[in-house]
Design a protein around this motif. Sequence first.
Motif, PDB file in Angstrom:
ATOM      1  N   PRO A  96       0.828  -1.204   0.000  1.00  0.00           N
ATOM      2  CA  PRO A  96       0.000   0.000   0.000  1.00  0.00           C
ATOM      3  C   PRO A  96       0.870   1.266   0.000  1.00  0.00           C
ATOM      4  N   LEU A  97       0.472   2.242  -0.818  1.00  0.00           N
ATOM      5  CA  LEU A  97       1.152   3.532  -0.904  1.00  0.00           C
ATOM      6  C   LEU A  97       0.187   4.641  -0.494  1.00  0.00           C
ATOM      7  N   LYS A  98       0.727   5.655   0.159  1.00  0.00           N
ATOM      8  CA  LYS A  98      -0.018   6.881   0.437  1.00  0.00           C
ATOM      9  C   LYS A  98       0.749   7.991  -0.268  1.00  0.00           C
ATOM     10  N   LEU A  99       0.117   8.595  -1.275  1.00  0.00           N
ATOM     11  CA  LEU A  99       0.770   9.594  -2.112  1.00  0.00           C
ATOM     12  C   LEU A  99       0.115  10.955  -1.910  1.00  0.00           C
ATOM     13  N   GLU A 100       0.938  12.005  -1.841  1.00  0.00           N
ATOM     14  CA  GLU A 100       0.402  13.364  -1.761  1.00  0.00           C
ATOM     15  C   GLU A 100       0.662  14.064  -3.085  1.00  0.00           C
ATOM     16  N   PHE A 101      -0.422  14.464  -3.742  1.00  0.00           N
ATOM     17  CA  PHE A 101      -0.339  15.172  -5.013  1.00  0.00           C
ATOM     18  C   PHE A 101      -0.510  16.665  -4.769  1.00  0.00           C
ATOM     19  N   THR A 102       0.170  17.471  -5.581  1.00  0.00           N
ATOM     20  CA  THR A 102       0.064  18.922  -5.451  1.00  0.00           C
ATOM     21  C   THR A 102      -0.297  19.538  -6.795  1.00  0.00           C
ATOM     22  N   ASP A 103      -1.032  20.645  -6.708  1.00  0.00           N
ATOM     23  CA  ASP A 103      -1.384  21.442  -7.875  1.00  0.00           C
ATOM     24  C   ASP A 103      -1.472  22.880  -7.397  1.00  0.00           C
ATOM     25  N   GLU A 104      -0.438  23.652  -7.681  1.00  0.00           N
ATOM     26  CA  GLU A 104      -0.299  25.013  -7.182  1.00  0.00           C
ATOM     27  C   GLU A 104      -0.365  24.987  -5.659  1.00  0.00           C
ATOM     28  N   ASP A 105      -1.391  25.581  -5.044  1.00  0.00           N
ATOM     29  CA  ASP A 105      -1.480  25.618  -3.577  1.00  0.00           C
ATOM     30  C   ASP A 105      -2.347  24.506  -3.008  1.00  0.00           C
ATOM     31  N   GLU A 106      -2.904  23.649  -3.851  1.00  0.00           N
ATOM     32  CA  GLU A 106      -3.786  22.580  -3.396  1.00  0.00           C
ATOM     33  C   GLU A 106      -3.026  21.268  -3.243  1.00  0.00           C
ATOM     34  N   LYS A 107      -3.483  20.456  -2.302  1.00  0.00           N
ATOM     35  CA  LYS A 107      -2.915  19.124  -2.092  1.00  0.00           C
ATOM     36  C   LYS A 107      -4.053  18.130  -1.947  1.00  0.00           C
ATOM     37  N   THR A 108      -3.791  16.903  -2.349  1.00  0.00           N
ATOM     38  CA  THR A 108      -4.745  15.832  -2.112  1.00  0.00           C
ATOM     39  C   THR A 108      -3.965  14.550  -1.865  1.00  0.00           C
ATOM     40  N   THR A 109      -4.560  13.644  -1.118  1.00  0.00           N
ATOM     41  CA  THR A 109      -3.938  12.366  -0.810  1.00  0.00           C
ATOM     42  C   THR A 109      -4.639  11.279  -1.599  1.00  0.00           C
ATOM     43  N   VAL A 110      -3.848  10.419  -2.208  1.00  0.00           N
ATOM     44  CA  VAL A 110      -4.380   9.294  -2.977  1.00  0.00           C
ATOM     45  C   VAL A 110      -3.718   8.023  -2.451  1.00  0.00           C
ATOM     46  N   TYR A 111      -4.530   7.008  -2.214  1.00  0.00           N
ATOM     47  CA  TYR A 111      -4.019   5.710  -1.776  1.00  0.00           C
ATOM     48  C   TYR A 111      -3.954   4.790  -2.988  1.00  0.00           C
ATOM     49  N   GLU A 112      -2.817   4.157  -3.183  1.00  0.00           N
ATOM     50  CA  GLU A 112      -2.609   3.263  -4.320  1.00  0.00           C
ATOM     51  C   GLU A 112      -2.017   1.961  -3.789  1.00  0.00           C
ATOM     52  N   ASN A 113      -2.494   0.847  -4.296  1.00  0.00           N
ATOM     53  CA  ASN A 113      -1.959  -0.456  -3.908  1.00  0.00           C
ATOM     54  C   ASN A 113      -1.209  -1.066  -5.079  1.00  0.00           C
ATOM     55  N   LEU A 114       0.056  -1.406  -4.847  1.00  0.00           N
ATOM     56  CA  LEU A 114       0.827  -2.126  -5.854  1.00  0.00           C
ATOM     57  C   LEU A 114       0.580  -3.611  -5.608  1.00  0.00           C
ATOM     58  N   VAL A 115      -0.247  -4.219  -6.452  1.00  0.00           N
ATOM     59  CA  VAL A 115      -0.623  -5.619  -6.281  1.00  0.00           C
ATOM     60  C   VAL A 115       0.251  -6.468  -7.199  1.00  0.00           C
ATOM     61  N   PHE A 116       0.885  -7.483  -6.633  1.00  0.00           N
ATOM     62  CA  PHE A 116       1.845  -8.312  -7.349  1.00  0.00           C
ATOM     63  C   PHE A 116       1.151  -9.468  -8.067  1.00  0.00           C
ATOM     64  N   THR A 117       0.643  -9.127  -9.272  1.00  0.00           N
ATOM     65  CA  THR A 117       0.055 -10.127 -10.163  1.00  0.00           C
ATOM     66  C   THR A 117       0.617  -9.863 -11.555  1.00  0.00           C
ATOM     67  N   ASP A 118       0.548 -10.866 -12.427  1.00  0.00           N
ATOM     68  CA  ASP A 118       1.018 -10.673 -13.802  1.00  0.00           C
ATOM     69  C   ASP A 118       0.237  -9.562 -14.489  1.00  0.00           C
ATOM     70  N   LYS A 119      -1.051  -9.468 -14.211  1.00  0.00           N
ATOM     71  CA  LYS A 119      -1.911  -8.469 -14.836  1.00  0.00           C
ATOM     72  C   LYS A 119      -1.536  -7.040 -14.404  1.00  0.00           C
ATOM     73  N   ALA A 120      -1.047  -6.861 -13.181  1.00  0.00           N
ATOM     74  CA  ALA A 120      -0.725  -5.536 -12.646  1.00  0.00           C
ATOM     75  C   ALA A 120       0.771  -5.227 -12.661  1.00  0.00           C
ATOM     76  N   LYS A 121       1.597  -6.112 -13.200  1.00  0.00           N
ATOM     77  CA  LYS A 121       3.048  -5.911 -13.205  1.00  0.00           C
ATOM     78  C   LYS A 121       3.437  -4.599 -13.886  1.00  0.00           C
ATOM     79  N   TYR A 122       2.716  -4.227 -14.946  1.00  0.00           N
ATOM     80  CA  TYR A 122       3.040  -2.997 -15.674  1.00  0.00           C
ATOM     81  C   TYR A 122       3.039  -1.779 -14.747  1.00  0.00           C
ATOM     82  N   LYS A 123       2.108  -1.737 -13.786  1.00  0.00           N
ATOM     83  CA  LYS A 123       1.999  -0.572 -12.903  1.00  0.00           C
ATOM     84  C   LYS A 123       3.143  -0.537 -11.894  1.00  0.00           C
TER      85      LYS A 123
END
Length: 166
Positions: free
Chosen positions: A45-72
């Motif tokens: 699991p990843l917790k990422l903070e994105f920024t755009d000028e003065d705004e911020k948002t948090t996005v949660y992303e899961n790196l799942v270890f499968t052949d189908k998701a290897k590209y990500k």
Amino acid sequence: MNLNDYTFEEPVEKEFSVFEDGEYPFTILEINALTTSTTGNPMIPLKLEFTDEDEKTTVYENLVFTDKAKYKIDQFLKCVCGTLKPGRKINFEDPDFLRWLQVRTGRAKLTSEKVKGKDYRRNKVVSFVYESTSIEGTSVRTPAAKASPPSTPVEAEVIDDDDIPF
């Protein structure tokens, strides 16, 4: 907060920003140890903070270890590590490697989606972007950044494969 004498209060809805679809810079706020997804696959699991000028948002992303998701996973590594050589072995169970990834930066393409069963939207990572990534007919240059103390965002720079401590 006292665990032995917790006082319940009515939950307050938390306001958060939802960015328009597009590419944004991010910093890794948290990268957790290898765990298991609901389908039984290894996952980080990843917790990422994105920024755009003065705004911020948090996005949660899961790196799942499968052949189908290897590209990500490969996109993520190229995005935050820079010039990795094909065939390079990486140990995602190494706590030193996970600490090294902490607070690294990169760019990702976001989209927004409606949350199932709720009356709001949230952002989702479509792809991690790295140097020479072709997204919607354009080529972008987003080199990875070097590591820094956990509370300090870092400025982007290209990292050579031999400089990565894993």
